[in-house]
Design a protein around this motif. Structure first.
Motif, short mmCIF file in Angstrom:
data_model
loop_
_atom_site.label_atom_id
_atom_site.label_comp_id
_atom_site.label_asym_id
_atom_site.label_seq_id
_atom_site.Cartn_x
_atom_site.Cartn_y
_atom_site.Cartn_z
N VAL A 53 0.88 -1.17 0.00
CA VAL A 53 0.00 0.00 0.00
C VAL A 53 0.91 1.21 0.00
O VAL A 53 1.87 1.28 0.77
N LEU A 54 0.64 2.14 -0.89
CA LEU A 54 1.45 3.36 -0.98
C LEU A 54 0.55 4.57 -0.70
O LEU A 54 -0.47 4.75 -1.38
N ALA A 55 0.91 5.35 0.32
CA ALA A 55 0.16 6.57 0.63
C ALA A 55 0.85 7.76 -0.04
O ALA A 55 2.06 7.93 0.11
N THR A 56 0.08 8.55 -0.78
CA THR A 56 0.67 9.73 -1.43
C THR A 56 1.06 10.78 -0.40
O THR A 56 1.95 11.59 -0.64
N HIS A 57 0.34 10.81 0.72
CA HIS A 57 0.66 11.69 1.84
C HIS A 57 -0.12 11.21 3.06
O HIS A 57 -0.90 10.27 2.95
N GLY A 58 0.11 11.84 4.22
CA GLY A 58 -0.39 11.28 5.47
C GLY A 58 -1.75 11.77 5.93
O GLY A 58 -2.13 11.50 7.07
N HIS A 59 -2.48 12.48 5.10
CA HIS A 59 -3.78 12.98 5.55
C HIS A 59 -4.76 11.84 5.79
O HIS A 59 -4.79 10.85 5.04
N TRP A 60 -5.59 12.06 6.80
CA TRP A 60 -6.48 11.01 7.32
C TRP A 60 -7.28 10.32 6.23
O TRP A 60 -7.37 9.08 6.20
N ASP A 61 -7.86 11.10 5.33
CA ASP A 61 -8.75 10.49 4.33
C ASP A 61 -8.01 9.57 3.36
O ASP A 61 -8.63 8.72 2.72
N HIS A 62 -6.68 9.71 3.27
CA HIS A 62 -5.89 8.89 2.34
C HIS A 62 -5.27 7.67 3.02
O HIS A 62 -4.79 6.77 2.33
N VAL A 63 -5.25 7.66 4.36
CA VAL A 63 -4.52 6.59 5.07
C VAL A 63 -5.40 5.81 6.04
O VAL A 63 -4.92 4.89 6.70
N VAL A 64 -6.69 6.16 6.11
CA VAL A 64 -7.56 5.65 7.17
C VAL A 64 -7.67 4.13 7.16
O VAL A 64 -7.86 3.51 8.21
N GLU A 65 -7.50 3.49 6.00
CA GLU A 65 -7.59 2.02 5.97
C GLU A 65 -6.23 1.33 5.80
O GLU A 65 -6.16 0.13 5.56
N CYS A 66 -5.14 2.07 5.96
CA CYS A 66 -3.81 1.45 5.89
C CYS A 66 -3.68 0.31 6.90
O CYS A 66 -3.09 -0.73 6.62
N HIS A 67 -4.24 0.53 8.09
CA HIS A 67 -4.08 -0.49 9.14
C HIS A 67 -4.75 -1.81 8.78
O HIS A 67 -4.30 -2.88 9.20
N LEU A 68 -5.82 -1.76 7.98
CA LEU A 68 -6.49 -3.00 7.57
C LEU A 68 -5.55 -3.84 6.70
O LEU A 68 -5.52 -5.07 6.80
N TRP A 69 -4.79 -3.16 5.84
CA TRP A 69 -3.86 -3.87 4.94
C TRP A 69 -2.63 -4.32 5.70
O TRP A 69 -2.10 -5.41 5.46
N ASP A 70 -2.18 -3.49 6.62
CA ASP A 70 -1.06 -3.85 7.48
C ASP A 70 -1.40 -5.15 8.24
O ASP A 70 -0.58 -6.06 8.32
N ALA A 71 -2.64 -5.23 8.73
CA ALA A 71 -3.07 -6.42 9.48
C ALA A 71 -3.13 -7.66 8.59
O ALA A 71 -3.01 -8.79 9.07
N ARG A 72 -3.30 -7.47 7.29
CA ARG A 72 -3.28 -8.60 6.34
C ARG A 72 -1.87 -8.96 5.91
O ARG A 72 -1.68 -9.83 5.07
N GLY A 73 -0.89 -8.23 6.42
CA GLY A 73 0.50 -8.52 6.08
C GLY A 73 0.99 -7.81 4.84
O GLY A 73 2.06 -8.14 4.31
N VAL A 74 0.21 -6.85 4.34
CA VAL A 74 0.64 -6.07 3.17
C VAL A 74 1.45 -4.88 3.68
O VAL A 74 0.95 -4.10 4.50
N PRO A 75 2.70 -4.72 3.24
CA PRO A 75 3.52 -3.61 3.74
C PRO A 75 2.96 -2.26 3.32
O PRO A 75 2.41 -2.12 2.22
N VAL A 76 3.06 -1.28 4.21
CA VAL A 76 2.59 0.07 3.91
C VAL A 76 3.80 0.98 3.72
O VAL A 76 4.70 1.00 4.55
N TRP A 77 3.80 1.69 2.59
CA TRP A 77 4.90 2.58 2.24
C TRP A 77 4.38 4.01 2.12
O TRP A 77 3.23 4.25 1.75
N ALA A 78 5.25 4.97 2.42
CA ALA A 78 4.95 6.38 2.18
C ALA A 78 6.26 7.14 2.11
O ALA A 78 7.30 6.65 2.56
N GLY A 79 6.20 8.33 1.53
CA GLY A 79 7.38 9.17 1.47
C GLY A 79 7.66 9.81 2.81
O GLY A 79 6.77 9.96 3.65
N THR A 80 8.91 10.21 3.00
CA THR A 80 9.26 10.83 4.27
C THR A 80 8.64 12.23 4.37
O THR A 80 8.47 12.91 3.35
#
Ligand SMILES: [Zn+2]
Length: 211
Positions: A53-80
């Protein structure tokens, strides 16, 4: 290169599934509120394995379901730049988001920097750091195919807001000028909100009204 898009959540945020061809690996971009079912269906119906999963930036509406994918073992990536919001997603604008229950954060499996290349099959997505809307906004540009995932930097008919905590209008102007200078005119853009697939050439005059 295939980019499937869907629009979800309280502020109509675009989620994308990007892949080279069916049967391979995919990137899930910006998993918005309520997008999970659509993403799963899109992966399944194209025989895709989610590479990250790649987040374009950290705003809530773009990352709110990252944790669901993290829990499935899918790595989450984002820029610094927006790591804090990845660890603790903050719906800092109640006028936009209401007061949702706390959103679990994630530890990034990969922190991307300016110039990094994300490989997906034969696709090569180059990360461009484009701060302004938030400190950690990135464009993911596939030059060979002429496609750019642009987050909330530039829309089909406008630009991202710069009145949020951490925003900078000054940086926004520099980032916009950069993509107008560097992306070939016929590059198709995939923004975080609104229509996608328009060329950067068609988007530029609208953006200029806010620059
Ligand atoms: Zn945003």
């Amino acid at each position: 290169m295939v980019i499937k898009g869907g629009t979800f959540g309280p502020v109509a945020t675009n989620t994308y599934v990007v892949f080279e061809e069916p049967g391979g690996e995919a990137l899930v971009i910006d998993p918005a509120a309520g997008s999970e079912k659509w993403v799963l269906h899109t992966l399944e119906s194209n025989g895709l394995t989610p590479a990250a999963v790649l987040a374009t930036h950290g705003h809530w509406d773009h990352v709110v379901e990252c944790h669901l994918w993290d829990a499935r073992g899918v790595p989450v990536w984002a820029g610094t730049g927006d790591e804090d919001w990845m660890r603790a997603p903050a719906p800092f604008n109640p006028a936009l988001f209401g007061n949702p229950p706390p959103t679990p954060g994630v530890e990034l499996a990969r922190v991307l920097h300016e110039g990094d290349v994300v490989e997906l099959g034969a696709l090569r997505l180059r990360m461009m750091h484009t701060p302004g809307h938030s400190p950690g906004c990135y464009v993911a540009w596939e030059e060979t195919h002429g496609e750019a995932i642009v987050g909330d930097l530039v829309f089909a008919q406008g630009i991202g807001r710069t009145d949020f905590p951490g925003s900078s209008h000054h940086h926004m102007l520099r980032s916009l000028q950069r993509v107008f200078d560097e992306l070939p005119k016929q590059t198709r853009i995939y923004p975080g909100h609104g229509p996608w697939g328009v060329t950067i050439e068609d988007a530029e005059p609208w953006a200029r009204m806010f620059m």
